[in-house]
Each structure stands twice: as structure tokens, then as C-alpha cells.
Design a protein around this motif. Sequence first.
Motif, PDB file in Angstrom:
ATOM      1  N   THR A  41     -38.444  69.011 -76.840  1.00  0.00           N
ATOM      2  CA  THR A  41     -37.075  69.360 -76.917  1.00  0.00           C
ATOM      3  C   THR A  41     -36.157  68.571 -77.998  1.00  0.00           C
ATOM      4  OG1 THR A  41     -36.840  67.511 -75.338  1.00  0.00           O
ATOM      5  CG2 THR A  41     -37.159  69.559 -74.326  1.00  0.00           C
ATOM      6  N   VAL A  42     -35.162  69.246 -78.288  1.00  0.00           N
ATOM      7  CA  VAL A  42     -34.259  68.736 -79.371  1.00  0.00           C
ATOM      8  C   VAL A  42     -33.041  68.877 -78.890  1.00  0.00           C
ATOM      9  CG1 VAL A  42     -34.021  70.798 -80.489  1.00  0.00           C
ATOM     10  CG2 VAL A  42     -33.966  68.627 -81.825  1.00  0.00           C
ATOM     11  N   GLN A  43     -32.255  68.052 -79.570  1.00  0.00           N
ATOM     12  CA  GLN A  43     -30.508  67.933 -78.981  1.00  0.00           C
ATOM     13  C   GLN A  43     -29.916  69.141 -79.214  1.00  0.00           C
ATOM     14  OE1 GLN A  43     -28.628  65.007 -80.950  1.00  0.00           O
ATOM     15  NE2 GLN A  43     -26.391  65.536 -80.479  1.00  0.00           N
ATOM     16  N   SER A  44     -29.474  69.901 -78.201  1.00  0.00           N
ATOM     17  CA  SER A  44     -28.919  71.372 -78.064  1.00  0.00           C
ATOM     18  C   SER A  44     -27.851  71.421 -79.178  1.00  0.00           C
ATOM     19  CB  SER A  44     -28.596  71.654 -76.676  1.00  0.00           C
ATOM     20  OG  SER A  44     -27.530  70.794 -76.231  1.00  0.00           O
ATOM     21  N   GLY A  45     -27.773  72.523 -79.736  1.00  0.00           N
ATOM     22  CA  GLY A  45     -26.496  72.896 -80.888  1.00  0.00           C
ATOM     23  C   GLY A  45     -25.727  73.943 -80.441  1.00  0.00           C
ATOM     24  N   PRO A  46     -24.691  74.323 -81.151  1.00  0.00           N
ATOM     25  CA  PRO A  46     -24.610  73.643 -82.412  1.00  0.00           C
ATOM     26  C   PRO A  46     -24.157  72.362 -82.712  1.00  0.00           C
ATOM     27  CG  PRO A  46     -22.573  75.322 -81.851  1.00  0.00           C
ATOM     28  CD  PRO A  46     -23.696  75.365 -80.702  1.00  0.00           C
TER      29      PRO A  46
ATOM     30  N   ASP B 294     -23.590  69.493 -74.944  1.00  0.00           N
ATOM     31  CA  ASP B 294     -24.013  68.918 -73.503  1.00  0.00           C
ATOM     32  C   ASP B 294     -22.762  68.289 -72.745  1.00  0.00           C
ATOM     33  OD1 ASP B 294     -23.598  66.743 -75.187  1.00  0.00           O
ATOM     34  OD2 ASP B 294     -25.379  65.841 -75.172  1.00  0.00           O
ATOM     35  N   GLY B 295     -21.664  68.378 -73.116  1.00  0.00           N
ATOM     36  CA  GLY B 295     -20.475  67.686 -72.754  1.00  0.00           C
ATOM     37  C   GLY B 295     -20.025  66.489 -73.043  1.00  0.00           C
ATOM     38  N   SER B 296     -20.657  65.894 -74.013  1.00  0.00           N
ATOM     39  CA  SER B 296     -20.295  64.672 -74.406  1.00  0.00           C
ATOM     40  C   SER B 296     -19.749  64.697 -75.672  1.00  0.00           C
ATOM     41  CB  SER B 296     -21.687  63.801 -74.921  1.00  0.00           C
ATOM     42  OG  SER B 296     -22.577  64.387 -75.905  1.00  0.00           O
ATOM     43  N   TRP B 297     -18.958  63.580 -75.851  1.00  0.00           N
ATOM     44  CA  TRP B 297     -17.926  63.639 -76.825  1.00  0.00           C
ATOM     45  C   TRP B 297     -18.519  62.982 -78.043  1.00  0.00           C
ATOM     46  CZ3 TRP B 297     -13.429  66.405 -77.711  1.00  0.00           C
ATOM     47  CH2 TRP B 297     -12.919  66.954 -76.486  1.00  0.00           C
TER      48      TRP B 297
END
Length: 1056
Positions: free
Chosen positions: A24-29, A259-262
Motif C-alpha cells: 500500500t502506498v499513500q493515496s493520490g493525487p 485521506d482527509g488530512s491537511w
Amino acid sequence: MATGALLLACALLAGVAVAQRVVTVQSGPIIRTEGSHVTIWCNVTGYKEGKVQDFEWSVYLPTMPEREIRIVSTAQSNYAYAVYAQRVNDKEIFVERLSQDSAVLHITKVQAKDQGLFECYTPNTDGQYLGSYSARTNLTVIPDSLTVTAPPQTLSKVEGDTLQLTCEVSRTTVQHTHLSVGWYLRSPEDAAAPPQELVTLSRDFVLRSGGPYRQRMAAGDLRLDKTSATAYRLTIHKLQPVDQGLLYCQATEWIQDTDGSWFAMTRKQSEKAQLRVQPTDRDFSIQVSTERRSFTAGEPLELRCTIEAQNVPERFFSVSWVFSSSPVAVVGPSAVPVLGPDYVDREAAGLMTVRKESPNVHLLKLQRLHSNDTGKYICRVTEREKTPTGDFIDRSKRSRNVQITVQALKSNITVALSSNSSEVLEGDPIQLTCTVQSATGPLSVVWQWMDKRATGPIQEVASVDREGSVFHGPAYRERSSYGEVRVEKVRPDTFTLSLYNALPGDEGQYNCTATEWLWTGEQELNWENIGTASEIKTIAVKTVESSFMVSASSRTPSISFGDSFDLLCLVKPRHNPRVPTSVTWRFLPASTQGEVEDRGDFKDLVTFTREGTLQWGEQLLGLGTRTTVDRSHSNTNFRLSVTRAGRREAGKYQCTAVLWRRNYDNSWSRVANRTSNLLGISVIQPESKLKVQKNDQSLAFLEDSRVRINCSITSQTSQDSQHAVLWYVRRAAGSEADELLLRIERTGAFEYGAYADEERLRRRVQSERLSPRLYVLTLNRAESSDSGTYYCLVEEWLSDPDGAWYRLSRESSGYTQVVVRQPEVRLHVEELETNVTVEESGSIRLGCSIPSQSSPDSRFSVFWYVERSEDENTEDQPGEEEDTKQECVFSIGHDAIFGNGNCSPREEAELNSRLQFERATSDQYSLTIREARPTDAGRYYCHVEEWLLNPRNVWYRLATNNSGFTIVNIQPQVSTIHSVVCSNESFFYFIFFYPFPIFGILLIALLLVRFKSRNNNKSQEGKNGAPLLWIKEPHLSYSPTCLDPPALSLHPGSVD
């Protein structure tokens, strides 16, 4: 305990068996600004435990989306391509490993050209491929458009004044982003100290202030106003000396990830404004004093904090004592101390005193110092000033650090650790003796274990306290209950540890740690650790599994369908034969090796249990009827035999052996587990012997003929072979693909191809199987469109041992070139030219003879044309070509309809009434023009069209031909009685026709009179025998000179 460990190990093994690798990798974009620091995390799960995972990063640029560009790897130092190699070497791009299965890619200064699709790949460490090994995310790099401006200036204010500063913040980002704007204060004296937050407008449009300024903002003395779309104004009322320093504005541009984070994309500061605040006389200073700074354990320590200020009794001061960043005590204006959590028990034991000796002197006293009291002591004083609104504003100052050193009492103990042997066999006891020397006080001992490399966790085996009580560690508690672990205090300075029935897990480093204690005489804190010494001993346990080996072999790695093969598993235990072994044959079908991963596990075939019984697994070879197993008396050779192997028996085989041992609690535990090498068995199809006759030939047919094409199989692999035959046709040499005409399955079922439907061949095509090796394709009523190259494609099918049919091979026949032609054109019309002179009012007879035709089934369309001179006054002959015109006289079609084709005769009743058409035979046609006129002169010829009916019952014109010319001349007639009578129809009937009926009526009347008079004289005449009188009808004859039979008029649409 061993049973629980066994169940736990089985569960772990089962989890590993069914686990799938997932990356798994950090979702983009992921949207970041140019020049910012970019991080992308990557995790991997589902792999075999204990193996450190490597991570390889690559990128696919938008300009080259199919080309992989390598960036950085945790396993290879020279992994990067040239475009990224320099940045990787300069540590501008690097990978931070968070754990053995997690890492983060860092790009410290991202560039616009870095935009693309990033891929994280983890190399396989499991021995087989199961799951996903890479993941991708999209990185978008946008320009950094954030600007923060404020004029640099130097301001001098007096305590209590008002300060206003304005900051311009703008950005031109296309994406949806938020801004946070804040004002900060940096101390000019301590550049390393972090800046103090004054007030900030967050990205969620929430206004907050720093801790010291929270109360001032609540009182309205601190404000942040947005005066325009880009202007932010800071206002500070009632300036205080603590506000002095460098003020600047800082803006941050935020974007929300998927992912909703800023994430703070970029952060910029304005120019700094230097603020000087002239204080009033309310300033104060702090000084901490002590007699000395070096102590010995057990001595007391006194620290005094003196506040130097004006009117101290009238002001509100609180004093905080801090030791190495940990709070010791806080004395407020009310002089009531509040102790830190680590000093409550110490104060309760009377070993600590905190009090206010005078309004400006505070005392901290520690009794019986310990070595843990060594460190930095700080006195922090906070003054509370009451505002006009009734709130308090805190002003804090701290003293300089006071370094206190406490030297502990030294212990001279040493530890010697010995064992019965540095290497013991599995099952033998391990005995360790720990001897403590130069001890003056009570001792406590802790026995610990760690692995040989000292990389794993340290486990406590047992401990002996000062009173001699023994406590076993959690991991050895159950084992000690069965007497397997024993700890003794043989003498005050000698301790022993015994481990009976040594296990392989007992191998490692054993540590004996001895601690010497000192009696301090105080309640609850009466013992003090004055010294510790330890010694490590490495013990090796030789396992019985060290000589436990398993191997597998086969003499026939590749066989054909129906053959047999044997697999041999050789087990060589070099240990006590009373330790049983269980052997399992396992199998991975070849059909699942390339399918979904969760179906690619080995299945158990058969197991020889440790009790000697045979247990069949869930996977059965040959439906359980063609598989046999046996083993030798020494339990070293285990054989697996399969007869009449088929497709299901193809795959990978392996032999697994497990060595068991009966534990002290009568439970079984695995001593060793060995897996043999993989044996790949390939069950291949037999070699095909299929051959189809490949003679090329060319066949020519006429339309409506029957076309027969043979497909002969000259040889086949087996007498049980079955065939499927596919007939193909190639319309032209340049056609894109051959068209499927008909398919005959091996079962005899057939289906038409799309070409048969398109060309409407279903009713005309026929396939026959004359013998098991001879197939015939028949085309009935062939058409010219059926021309092409025909061939058959033969598929040979055989049945495997499991009863499943499979296609062994395919072979095509030779090519048959079929040409379907129309009949040869043989149409011929008699071309003899004649010259006819006819008197006016005579008859013109025009013949049309067809001596030769292309087919007996031909039909004809006949046209008569005449050519005349356009100048009627000239006396040129009709055969001249100049100034002539052609006119259609009469026509009849192949369908026996008059006026067919392009022939359009003149619509004159006189002319139509003079035409007489006659067909004596199928090839003899004539046209008679009665009552010839001078205008009928000209050059006459007949035009013939030959028509045939094609196989689709559609008439088509095959050929055309013209006859020779018949030159007709009309001789004018001289007026005579004969001509006058014959030329007038009424006069003709009056002279030659009406007299005959009148004469007949008179004759009948005469006969009736004669007959009546005869009856009256009958008796007399009969008696006398005189003959009767007969009146003979006079013979009438007609002169044919000018009296021809009335002409029969034919009109279009009828035939004589």
C-alpha cells in the motif's frame, strides 16, 4: 505450556500459508508546490515474518507514461537512473525506513519535472509469488505562488502603548487551498529559542493565540483583523516588555489530501519588524544561590531563590522549582507548595522541604541526596499583574541553570559465571553457577536470557531477592512448575541456575546480574542500590534436527498421458529412532500455479503419521484409484506411485517430514520440520501423428453444377482419435482472413460459419463423412460467387486418463482452387443479307434464325429494327449510313411479354394491326408486315439477347447478337379493277361475300320445295322403281389472285 506454544506456532504457520503480500502506498493525487518537501509512505504486509523488506521507488513521467525511471532503492546504492542519480547522491532524495516493512520516500526540494506516477515496488522474499508487489500514486507539482510581504522597520514603544502592523498575503493557486496567517515574536537575545506565537488565523478560519497571550486576547488587548482580501492587521494594546523582539508575519498554504488530512504545502515569512519596549519600574530579577555544587550521596542540599524587585510584598509572585525539565514544586502567591509527582513520596518521608522564608526568598531543601539527584536546577518566577478588566497577565523569568553533582557510594563487587559445559545436547541439563566476590552487603541476583546475537528481547529466567526468595519469569513459570527450571542460593555469595531437558530455544547468552544494597534506615526508602555487576555466559544447544534431512527424487520428470511415475522421499534422521517421524506428500497442481494466488497452495496427498497410520489428504490423485504409497521398514524411504497419469497429476510435488518429541507433560511438540526439494512432474500430450493430404488442385465448374471437395486424413495418432473438421474458403488472394464455412465437431454436430449465412449457402452446402478418415464438402447449384480457394482444417482430439477430451493438434489440407464460370457464349444469329422488293399492299416477311445458342435452357429476347433515311425526298438506298435513323419495329422478351426491353414501337393503330409475329421453333422467329406501304421501305435486322436462369432463380443476360440486314424496297401499285375491289373492304364483301349467303338461302328453299313434292309422289315412284333425283351442290372456288385470308391482328401482350 508446550501445548499452547504448539497451537500458537500452528496458527502462525497457517497465517503465513494463506497470507497474501499487499503493498500500500499513500493515496493520490498528492498535490505539492514546487520546492517543498514531499514525503510518500509505503507499507507491505502479508510476507513471511522475520525478513526485512526492501523498497524500490520509480516514476512514470507524463511525457513517457510507459517508461519506468528508477529513483532510489533501499537495497541498491546505484539503483537510480542518471536523471536522478545526482540528487540521490546529494541526499536531496532518500528513503527513510520506519520499520522492516515500512518506509517513507523523501524529496527535500521537489521540482516541476518530478510530477508523475510514483511506484513503490517490494522485491519478493517469500520464495513464491503471492499477492501484489507494487503500488502507485500520482504526484502533481504546482508552482509556488504564495507571497507574504510586510515592510521591514524598527519601532520604539513605551510599555502600555498600542502597536499595529499590517501583512499582505496572496496566492494564485488553481487548486482549492486554505491559508493560515499568524504573527510571531522571536527573542533577539536567544536566536536558538523557538519563536513565540502571538495570534493566528487558522486554515479553518479559527482565531487562536499562543499560551502567554491567550489571556490578553480574551481581554481585547490582542487582535488580528482581515482588513481586505490580502491584508491582515495585528493590533497589540498595552504593550509589555515581554513583547519586545522581532515581529514577523508567517503564512501557510494548506491543501487537503485524499485521506482527509491537511498538508502544509508551503510556508513563508515576511520581513521582520524590530520592536523595542521601554519598560517601567515593574521589572524584577532572579538569583539562585547554594553553598556548593558537588555533593556525596546522603548529604543535604539547600537552594534559595531570591527575587530582586520593588514593592515585592505588594506584588503577586509564584515560584517554580524545576529539575532537569521535570517539575519539583510550585509555590504560589498564597505560599502553599504544590509538589511534582516524583517528589510526593519523598516529601512525605521528610526528605524534602519547600517553603517561603521571606517575601522575596524561597527555599528548596533535599535530604539524603541520591545519584539520581544529579542535574540542572532552575528557579522560574512568574508575576501576575491584574488588568483593568480584572484578569491577570503573567510575566515570567527564569534563573540560570545550577548544575548539582551527586557522587554515589561505590561498590567493589565482581561476578564470575561458570557452566557445566559450553555446548550441551538437546535433552541434557544446563547448569550455571554465579559467584559474587568483594560483597559487603546483602545481594540480589537476576538471571536473564537473550539470543546469541543479542538482537531479540531479553527474557528474565528467575530472580533471587535480598531475603533469598525466588521468583520465576513469565516465560519460565510453567516450565518451572514441572521441575524443569531450578534456582538456588547455595551460599550468600553463590547462586545456581539449572535447566533440565534442554531445548533448542535454550541456546543463547545467560546473564547473571548481582546487586549490592545499603541500608539507609528510612521507612520505605531504607534500601539503596550501591553497586551492580554482571557476567554473561554463552551456551550452545546441539539440536537433534541438525542432522535431520529430507530429499525427494524422481526418474521420470516428464511423461506422456497414460504413463506411470514413482516419487521417492528419503528421510535420514541421525538421532534416537524412538523419536517418531511423520511424512507427508504434498502436491500443487500445474493448473493452479498461474491462477489466483489464494488457490496456489500445496495440498496434502497422504501422510504417514507418527503413530504409523496412513491418512489421506484432501487432494486425491487419479481419483484415488491410481495412487499407491509404501515405506521401508527403517522408515527412511517413502514412495508415491501414480499409474495412468493424466492432466490432474501434473504439477509440483514435495515431501515434508516432521520430527516429534514427547514433552514432560505428555504432550507432543515438533522438534524439527523439513521440506524436500520440489519435484516438477510434467504430463505432456503424446506426439501427434496427424497428417492430412496436402495435394493442391484446381477445379473448374459451370454454374448450377455440383462441386465436391475431399478432405482425406492419411494418418492419426491413435485408433481412438476423434476429429473435428473446419472448412474454410479464401475468396481472393488479397483477402484479409479466411472465412469459416462449416465446422463439424468431433461428436458429429456441426454449425455454419458466418460466411455461410452471408452468402446464403446453408441450403446449398453439404458435408459428408464417407469414412472415419474421409470428409467431403459438397456445394450444390454452384454460383460464380462460390469461386475461391477451399481447404479443411482437421483437429485431432484424444481422451486423457481422467476422461476429459483435449485437442492434440491441428493440421490443414492442401488448397483446392475452385472456379465457377458461366456457360461459354455460343450465341449466333444468321447474318445473311437479302434484298426484297414488295409491291405496295403486299406482305413483308422478316425472318430471324438462331443456329447456335450457349445453353439448351437459354431463352431469347428478339427485337426488329429498321434503318431509314431521314430525308424522305431523296431516293438513296436504305443501306447508306449517312442521314439515317433507327426505329424499333417489334420486340418480344424472354418472358414472352411484348414490348420488352428498350424497344418502343410507334403507337399507330394501322401499323400495329399489320404486324404478325410467329415462332415456328425455339430458334426460328418471323415477323410479317401486311399491306406494305412505301414508308415501310428500309434496312431491317433483328437483335437477339440470350438470357439464362442462375442458381438463385434470377434471369441474367448472357450475350447479344444481330442478324444481317434485309433491304426492303416497296414498288408502287397501278390502279386496276382488281386493285380497286381489293382496296375497298366494303365493296369487296358486297361483291364476293354477301352473294353466297343469299344463294345458299335460295338453294335451301329450292330443296325444301323439291323434298315436299317428292313426298307427295312417293308411293308412285317407289312402286315403279324409278331412281330419285339428287341435286349436287355446285363447287365454289375463290380466285387467290387478290383474295388473301383476312389478316390476323396481334397486339402486344398476346401470342398466336
